[in-house]
Design an enzyme around this catalytic site. Structure first.
Site: not given
Lengths: 403, 263
Positions: B42, B53, B168
């Site tokens: 990725e 994040d 995911y």
């Protein structure tokens, strides 16, 4: 535009879109939560007890209705249209921000949430949020860029006095957009018990809608007040736009009144060819903080820093409903520079004995530009969205005065 | 057979490795990941406002942007990687605004030209799929969806509709690189997801050590590791590749030997 709805007051659609703008651009973790928030908001809208509690707090705690003041000396000075000021500066905590915070904390209570978070730039929304959190006895965390913490110490101290924890955000440029990023990060990790009180008509659906609805008390009151004072609707509304919550609150009840011209004022900072915060004049559509809207950005879609002398307008985006009203042409958006706002700040103070917030001074500056071009039989309502006590250090600094 | 299908058809769980494009010597680090045994890469597209994040990847985004990394640079990195490595699936991961600013078709076509196999867009949930999904699918690029602990049974079909590559599973409700989920909750979640889809399920967020990775690999088709690589790159800068390769090998060994999967 060919396919405009019959009423401009029925947006957004069921997916939270205002035309191509708005929407729900959030991480999957948050998606179920904002769907849940929407369900609770729909139920609250149908609940008379919710509305009664909201109205009671606005009346007895915030001090509403706020007056509609005929600014006679300013009007005579400009020599054109009659200017009325909607006095949101007289609200508890000194600005329109509290209207929305009251509504959202009632929603938080309704959803059984036990912790409150918010982002703030200059600290006005942070103070308003800390205020309602104190009133309801809920622990409150305010995310504020480290740069803003350093330059807005009085508001940081106010928030702490009110019992809030103030988190200085060290990421990114350490200003409002970074505070919002950090609040979203905290929310993602604490969705089970935490309510995020967003301060403006931005973010993922249903925030732009519900913040607008809570702020529409401004326009509803102004409409009734001008009908009583003048026996007719105004010819023009003017309000400052950062995210745009005070402006949409004033504008929304008038959107279907075709005779009412509507002007939003963006912060042009040092000028549109320099550093500014005018997302409509100087940006283009993009996706940030959960919604699609006009953003200041480079050709790769990286968000660029905004600048305005008014910290409340210092944000690289704008509420999605404003982007839509801009594109369909219902609202005209005009830029006003730091220097123009600074001059109007002083002028209103001297002529009317009202020290406006620097945000509001942008709208006054636009009124100064427009009123002389209109006849004396015309009526303008300007949103005096907040009081300027918080800005005296900034203004003194800009004028070269040391306090 | 697509690169994803070939990779997940191997009789062992996969190491899915994330690094931020333009942070450090990205080409060398990508080569180190492959030689160390990573199965899927990725490549993070840097963004000024990486809302999902944690501190490590935020800092990597800012380091990359401070060096002037552009979207064109990212596609050049991807295309050069594809020239050097024909079999390893490559995923671009990032945020909606840089991916859609020139229009979704432009982005999807650039992905296809560069040999990118899939795209993870953090802030386009299935509700807003029209923003990017149709263009990716038309270009033969898999939109990779995220499922989280808050994704309930009622939502899951919508999340899976139009998804490709692998699923995911974000194992913690939070941001990248911080806490790790309890093993029991991961096992339950993966079982639920695998009952609902034929896509391989990779598990990530908060996985930092070979021991954690091996535990997850017992139940998942893949394990995603990101912030731990970013920390190595932050520490060693442009000389990080040997350290990246060594750490990749320990992770890959742990994951690949965690269980046997019937081919």
């Amino acid at each position: 535009m060919t396919d405009l709805p019959n009423s401009l007051r029925t947006q957004p659609d069921e997916r939270g879109h205002f035309g191509q703008f708005g929407g729900r651009y959030v991480a999957e973790t948050l998606m179920p939560l904002i769907l849940d928030l929407e369900r609770h908001y729909r139920a609250a809208q149908q609940d008379n007890a919710f509305k009664a509690e909201f109205d009671d707090l606005l009346k007895n705690y915030v001090g509403r209705p706020s007056p509609l003041w005929f600014a006679q000396r300013l009007t005579e000075h400009l020599g054109g249209a009659k200017i009325y000021l909607k006095r949101e500066d007289l609200n508890h905590t000194g600005a329109h921000k509290i209207n929305n915070c009251i509504g959202q904390i009632l929603l938080a209570k309704r959803m059984g949430k036990t912790k409150i978070i918010a982002e703030t730039g200059a600290g006005q929304h942070g103070v308003a949020t800390a205020t309602v959190a104190a009133l309801f006895g809920l622990p409150c965390t305010i995310f504020m860029g480290a740069v803003d913490v350093a330059r807005q110490q009085p508001n940081v101290f106010r928030m702490k006095l009110l019992g809030a924890e103030v988190v200085a955000v060290e990421s990114g440029a350490k200003t409002l957009k970074d505070a919002m990023n950090e609040a979203l990060r905290h929310w993602v990790a604490n969705v089970h018990d935490t309510f995020y009180i967003i301060g403006t008509v931005a973010g993922p659906h249903p925030y732009p809608e519900l913040v607008r609805d809570f702020q529409s008390v401004i326009g509803d009151e102004a409409r009734a007040q001008i009908l009583e004072a003048e026996g007719r609707l105004p010819d023009m509304l003017i309000a400052p736009v950062g995210g745009g919550s005070n402006a949409i609150g004033l504008f929304h009840p008038f959107l279907d009144d075709e005779s009412v011209e509507i002007v939003g004022v963006e912060a042009a900072g040092e000028g549109l060819d320099g550093k500014h915060a005018a997302s409509l004049a100087g940006g283009r559509p993009g996706i940030l903080h959960g919604n699609k809207t006009y953003l200041l950005q480079d050709e790769d879609g990286q968000i660029t820093e905004a600048h305005s002398i008014s910290a409340g307008l210092d944000y690289p985006g704008i509420g999605p409903e404003h982007s839509w009203l801009h594109e369909i042409g219902r609202v005209r958006y005009e830029p006003v520079t730091d220097a123009e706002a600074l001059a109007s700040f002083q002028k209103l103070t001297k002529l009317e004995g009202i020290i406006p917030a620097l945000e509001s001074a942008h709208a006054i500056a636009a009124a100064e530009r427009i009123a002389p071009t209109l006849g004396k039989d015309k009526i303008i309502i300007v949103n005096c969205s907040g009081r300027g006590d918080k800005d005296i250090f900034t203004v003194a600094d800009a004028l070269g005065v040391s306090l | 057979m697509t690169r994803f299908a070939a990779t997940f058809a191997k009789p062992r769980p996969a190491l899915v490795a994330f690094i931020t494009g333009g942070d450090g010597d990205t080409a060398a680090n990508l080569d180190a990941l492959v030689s160390g045994g990573a199965d899927v890469i990725e490549l993070g597209m840097p963004f000024t406002d990486p809302m999902a994040d944690g501190p490590a990847i935020q800092a990597a985004n800012l380091r990359s942007l401070a060096k002037g990394t552009t979207t064109a640079d990212l596609f050049a990195i991807a295309a050069a990687f594809r020239q050097r490595h024909s079999d390893t699936p490559l995923v671009l991961m990032g945020y909606a605004n840089p991916m859609t600013i020139r229009g979704p078709e432009w982005f999807a076509d650039e992905c296809a030209k560069a040999g990118v196999d899939g795209v993870i867009c953090v802030d386009i949930p299935s509700e807003e799929d029209a923003e990017l999904g149709p263009a990716l699918r038309a270009a033969g690029v898999d939109p990779i969806r995220l499922a989280t602990p808050t994704t309930d049974a009622a939502r899951l079909p919508d999340v899976l509709n139009g998804a490709g590559g692998f699923l995911y599973y974000v194992s913690v409700a939070g941001i990248t690189g911080l806490q790790q989920a309890a093993q029991a909750s991961i096992e339950g979640a993966v079982a639920r997801l695998k009952a609902a889809t034929d896509l391989p399920v990779a598990v990530g967020f908060g996985v930092r050590t070979p021991e954690q990775a091996a535990q997850i690999a017992k139940v998942a088709d893949g394990v995603v590791v990101g912030s731990a690589f970013i920390d190595i790159i932050a520490e060693h800068g442009d000389a990080a590749a040997p350290h990246v390769e060594a750490f990749t090998r320990t992770l890959a060994d742990a994951i690949h030997s965690a269980k046997e999967i019937a081919a």
